[in-house]
Scaffold this active site. Structure first.
Site, PDB file in Angstrom:
ATOM      1  CB  THR A 162      -0.892   0.028   1.267  1.00 40.00           C
ATOM      2  OG1 THR A 162      -0.055  -0.177   2.402  1.00 40.00           O
ATOM      3  CG2 THR A 162      -1.978  -1.032   1.222  1.00 40.00           C
TER       4      THR A 162
ATOM      5  CG  ASP B 203       9.541  -6.401   5.432  1.00 37.45           C
ATOM      6  OD1 ASP B 203       8.740  -5.450   5.409  1.00 37.45           O
ATOM      7  OD2 ASP B 203      10.092  -6.779   6.479  1.00 37.45           O
TER       8      ASP B 203
END
Ligand code: IMP
Length: 207
Positions: free
Chosen positions: A9, A70
């Protein structure tokens, strides 16, 4: 493969992913394009575990090839912090909490500069761990690093996150002063994604 979900997002990240993939003719869709919403907590202790967790959950739920990432900043003088806590560094106990006045990125930067006040060792690196997951192959992961140092004050308004306080090795500008194609050429994310593309093309994923 003509379509892949980049499950994030973070708009800054997404912009960079779209830019890297644009030359391969692969359409990138994001979580904002998905009608049914699910959220996944990043609560693991390593970048890889967080990226795998997100890839499995989003891939199994939406049933399309998915890429997760990540990433974070590791600062040598802080023993590797903020690391996996990079996105919410302002809110964790390590080094005391920082009030969010403008936005979270500014609070994270303020905390980092506060902790590094009078610190001579300003060495740091960005880390990116990227996972590709599809039902046809179980999964692939790659990583990329970008080494540099932390400035005394923020400069530049491009990029996102810690870019305004990070000077890549060999540069005199912060990451936030670089154009997107230059950032992608040297960044942790650019390196990890290009490695992934190379592996996928070797596996005849028609990339
Ligand atoms: P993630 O969404 O959990 O991977 O969090 C990544 C966090 O690390 C972001 O919110 C930023 O604070 C930081 N970060 C990761 N990559 C970059 C980058 O390319 N530039 C600046 N900050 C980054």
């Amino acid at each position: 493969m003509d379509k892949v979900l980049v499950a994030t997002t973070n708009r800054g990240k997404l912009r960079e992913f779209r830019h890297i993939f644009s030359r391969y003719g692969i359409e990138i869709i994001s979580l904002e394009d998905m009608k049914e919403k699910i959220t996944v907590e990043e609560d693991r202790e390593t970048f890889l575990e967080n990226a795998i967790k997100k890839a499995k959950i989003y891939g199994d739920f939406y049933k399309i090839p998915v890429i997760t990432e990540d990433a974070g900043l590791e600062v040598e003088a802080l023993g590797g912090y903020p690391g996996v806590y990079s996105a919410r560094f302002y809110s964790i106990d390590f080094g005391g909490k920082e009030e969010v006045k403008d936005n979270k990125d500014v609070a994270n930067i303020n905390k980092l500069l506060r902790l590094l006040k009078n610190e001579k060792n300003r060495k740091a690196r960005f880390v990116s761990v990227v996972v590709f997951y599809s039902p046809e192959i179980s999964g692939i992961w790659t990583e990329g690093y970008c080494y540099g140092s932390i400035t005394e004050k923020p400069e530049g308004d491009k990029g996102f996150g810690y870019d305004p306080v990070f000077i890549p090795e060999g540069y005199k500008k912060t990451m936030a002063q670089l154009e997107i194609d230059e950032k992608n050429r040297i960044s942790h994310r650019g390196k990890a994604v290009r490695k992934l593309i190379e592996i996928l093309s070797r596996l005849s994923f028609e990339i």
